[in-house]
Write a protein that holds these residues in place. Structure first.
Motif, PDB file in Angstrom:
ATOM      1  N   SER A   1       0.815  -1.221   0.000  1.00  0.00           N
ATOM      2  CA  SER A   1       0.000   0.000   0.000  1.00  0.00           C
ATOM      3  C   SER A   1       0.845   1.265   0.000  1.00  0.00           C
ATOM      4  O   SER A   1       0.313   2.362  -0.175  1.00  0.00           O
ATOM      5  CB  SER A   1      -0.928   0.018   1.221  1.00  0.00           C
ATOM      6  N   ALA A   2       2.142   1.137   0.220  1.00  0.00           N
ATOM      7  CA  ALA A   2       2.997   2.319   0.342  1.00  0.00           C
ATOM      8  C   ALA A   2       3.543   2.735  -1.016  1.00  0.00           C
ATOM      9  O   ALA A   2       4.195   1.939  -1.687  1.00  0.00           O
ATOM     10  CB  ALA A   2       4.148   2.036   1.298  1.00  0.00           C
ATOM     11  N   PRO A   3       3.303   3.982  -1.432  1.00  0.00           N
ATOM     12  CA  PRO A   3       3.903   4.452  -2.682  1.00  0.00           C
ATOM     13  C   PRO A   3       5.425   4.469  -2.573  1.00  0.00           C
ATOM     14  O   PRO A   3       5.978   4.576  -1.480  1.00  0.00           O
ATOM     15  CB  PRO A   3       3.357   5.880  -2.822  1.00  0.00           C
ATOM     16  N   ALA A   4       6.088   4.367  -3.712  1.00  0.00           N
ATOM     17  CA  ALA A   4       7.553   4.384  -3.729  1.00  0.00           C
ATOM     18  C   ALA A   4       8.071   5.640  -3.047  1.00  0.00           C
ATOM     19  O   ALA A   4       7.514   6.717  -3.202  1.00  0.00           O
ATOM     20  CB  ALA A   4       8.060   4.320  -5.164  1.00  0.00           C
ATOM     21  N   GLY A   5       9.116   5.504  -2.275  1.00  0.00           N
ATOM     22  CA  GLY A   5       9.730   6.645  -1.601  1.00  0.00           C
ATOM     23  C   GLY A   5       9.094   7.008  -0.287  1.00  0.00           C
ATOM     24  O   GLY A   5       9.450   8.014   0.320  1.00  0.00           O
ATOM     25  N   THR A   6       8.123   6.199   0.166  1.00  0.00           N
ATOM     26  CA  THR A   6       7.477   6.485   1.450  1.00  0.00           C
ATOM     27  C   THR A   6       7.749   5.359   2.430  1.00  0.00           C
ATOM     28  O   THR A   6       8.158   4.260   2.050  1.00  0.00           O
ATOM     29  CB  THR A   6       5.950   6.635   1.285  1.00  0.00           C
ATOM     30  N   LEU A   7       7.507   5.629   3.706  1.00  0.00           N
ATOM     31  CA  LEU A   7       7.595   4.587   4.727  1.00  0.00           C
ATOM     32  C   LEU A   7       6.273   3.840   4.868  1.00  0.00           C
ATOM     33  O   LEU A   7       6.234   2.741   5.426  1.00  0.00           O
ATOM     34  CB  LEU A   7       7.982   5.190   6.075  1.00  0.00           C
ATOM     35  N   GLY A   8       5.215   4.442   4.409  1.00  0.00           N
ATOM     36  CA  GLY A   8       3.912   3.793   4.503  1.00  0.00           C
ATOM     37  C   GLY A   8       2.788   4.759   4.213  1.00  0.00           C
ATOM     38  O   GLY A   8       2.959   5.984   4.227  1.00  0.00           O
ATOM     39  N   GLN A   9       1.629   4.184   3.922  1.00  0.00           N
ATOM     40  CA  GLN A   9       0.440   4.993   3.652  1.00  0.00           C
ATOM     41  C   GLN A   9      -0.784   4.210   4.097  1.00  0.00           C
ATOM     42  O   GLN A   9      -0.847   2.992   3.950  1.00  0.00           O
ATOM     43  CB  GLN A   9       0.321   5.301   2.159  1.00  0.00           C
ATOM     44  N   THR A  10      -1.756   4.938   4.647  1.00  0.00           N
ATOM     45  CA  THR A  10      -3.016   4.305   5.020  1.00  0.00           C
ATOM     46  C   THR A  10      -4.164   5.199   4.616  1.00  0.00           C
ATOM     47  O   THR A  10      -4.028   6.437   4.572  1.00  0.00           O
ATOM     48  CB  THR A  10      -3.063   4.009   6.531  1.00  0.00           C
ATOM     49  N   LYS A  11      -5.279   4.575   4.301  1.00  0.00           N
ATOM     50  CA  LYS A  11      -6.501   5.295   3.960  1.00  0.00           C
ATOM     51  C   LYS A  11      -7.616   4.783   4.864  1.00  0.00           C
ATOM     52  O   LYS A  11      -7.781   3.569   5.011  1.00  0.00           O
ATOM     53  CB  LYS A  11      -6.872   5.085   2.493  1.00  0.00           C
ATOM     54  N   VAL A  12      -8.366   5.715   5.452  1.00  0.00           N
ATOM     55  CA  VAL A  12      -9.443   5.344   6.363  1.00  0.00           C
ATOM     56  C   VAL A  12     -10.717   6.062   5.935  1.00  0.00           C
ATOM     57  O   VAL A  12     -10.732   7.283   5.765  1.00  0.00           O
ATOM     58  CB  VAL A  12      -9.101   5.696   7.831  1.00  0.00           C
TER      59      VAL A  12
END
Length: 194
Positions: free
Chosen positions: A94-105
Motif C-alpha cells: 500500500s505504500a507508494p515508492a519513496g514512502t515509509l507507509g500509507q493508510t486510507k481510512v
C-alpha cells in the motif's frame, strides 16, 4: 392561510420556500408582495349598518428558514495509523515508492455523523464537503519530531493537502494528510517520527 370567525389566522406550510441569505441559518422571509393578500374586517350593527376595512395581511405572512443540522464526533477507538516498519524493513504493497507507509481510512470508520438537511433537502451538488484546517495556520507545531535528530515537524496547508515539514515550511516533508471528496483520510509518511 385561513381566518376563523373570531379573526384567528391559521398559516399552514406544505413546501419549503426559498430564503435568499445562505449565511443566515435562521432567516425570516420579508413577507408577500404588497397588497396581494388582504384581511377584510366587516362590522355590522343591529340595524344592518355595516363598515368594512382591510389590512395588508400578506406583509406579515412570513416563513423562518430551516437550516441543515450537523453533529459529528470521532468514533471510539478511531485511528489513522501508518506502520513505518513495513515501509522500511519489508514489503508494503500500500505504500507508494519513496514512502515509509500509507493508510486510507473511510469517513464512516472515523466519525459519528448525524446530518439532517431539513425541509429544504440537500443541495443538488456538493451537499457535504470536507476540508482540513490547521488551527494555528501554516508553521504550527504538529507535536511530532523527526526521530533522527528530534527536529520539530510543523504543519503547512498546500492547497488543501496538509504537509508536515521538518523545522519550517521549507523543510523536508515528513508526512502528508489528505481528505477526499467522500471524507476518506489518507496519511502518507516519508520520514520516521520520534
Amino acid at each position: 392561510v385561513a381566518v376563523s370567525t373570531s379573526g384567528e389566522i391559521t398559516l399552514t406550510q406544505y413546501v419549503a420556500v426559498e430564503h435568499s441569505d445562505p449565511n443566515n441559518t435562521n432567516e425570516l422571509t420579508n413577507g408577500m408582495t404588497a397588497n396581494v393578500l388582504k384581511l377584510d374586517v366587516k362590522v355590522t350593527d343591529s340595524d344592518a349598518d355595516a363598515v368594512t376595512q382591510s389590512v395588508d395581511l400578506g406583509s406579515v405572512i412570513k416563513f423562518n428558514d430551516d437550516a441543515p443540522t450537523l453533529t459529528i464526533s470521532l468514533k471510539q477507538g478511531a485511528a489513522v495509523v501508518v506502520d513505518e516498519t513495513a515501509g522500511a524493513q519489508g514489503p508494503d504493497t500500500s505504500a507508494p515508492a519513496g514512502t515509509l507507509g500509507q493508510t486510507k481510512v473511510a469517513y464512516s470508520a472515523l466519525v459519528n455523523d448525524t446530518t439532517a438537511f431539513g425541509s429544504d433537502g440537500p443541495a443538488a451538488a456538493n451537499s457535504k464537503t470536507f476540508a482540513l484546517t490547521i488551527m494555528g495556520g501554516d508553521g504550527t507545531a504538529s507535536g511530532y519530531l523527526r526521530s533522527s535528530d528530534n527536529a520539530p515537524i510543523v504543519l503547512v496547508n498546500n492547497g488543501g493537502l496538509i504537509e508536515g515539514h521538518v523545522n519550517n515550511a521549507a523543510g523536508q516533508i515528513a508526512f502528508t494528510v489528505a481528505v477526499s471528496t467522500s471524507g476518506e483520510i489518507t496519511l502518507t509518511q516519508y520520514v520516521a517520527v520520534e
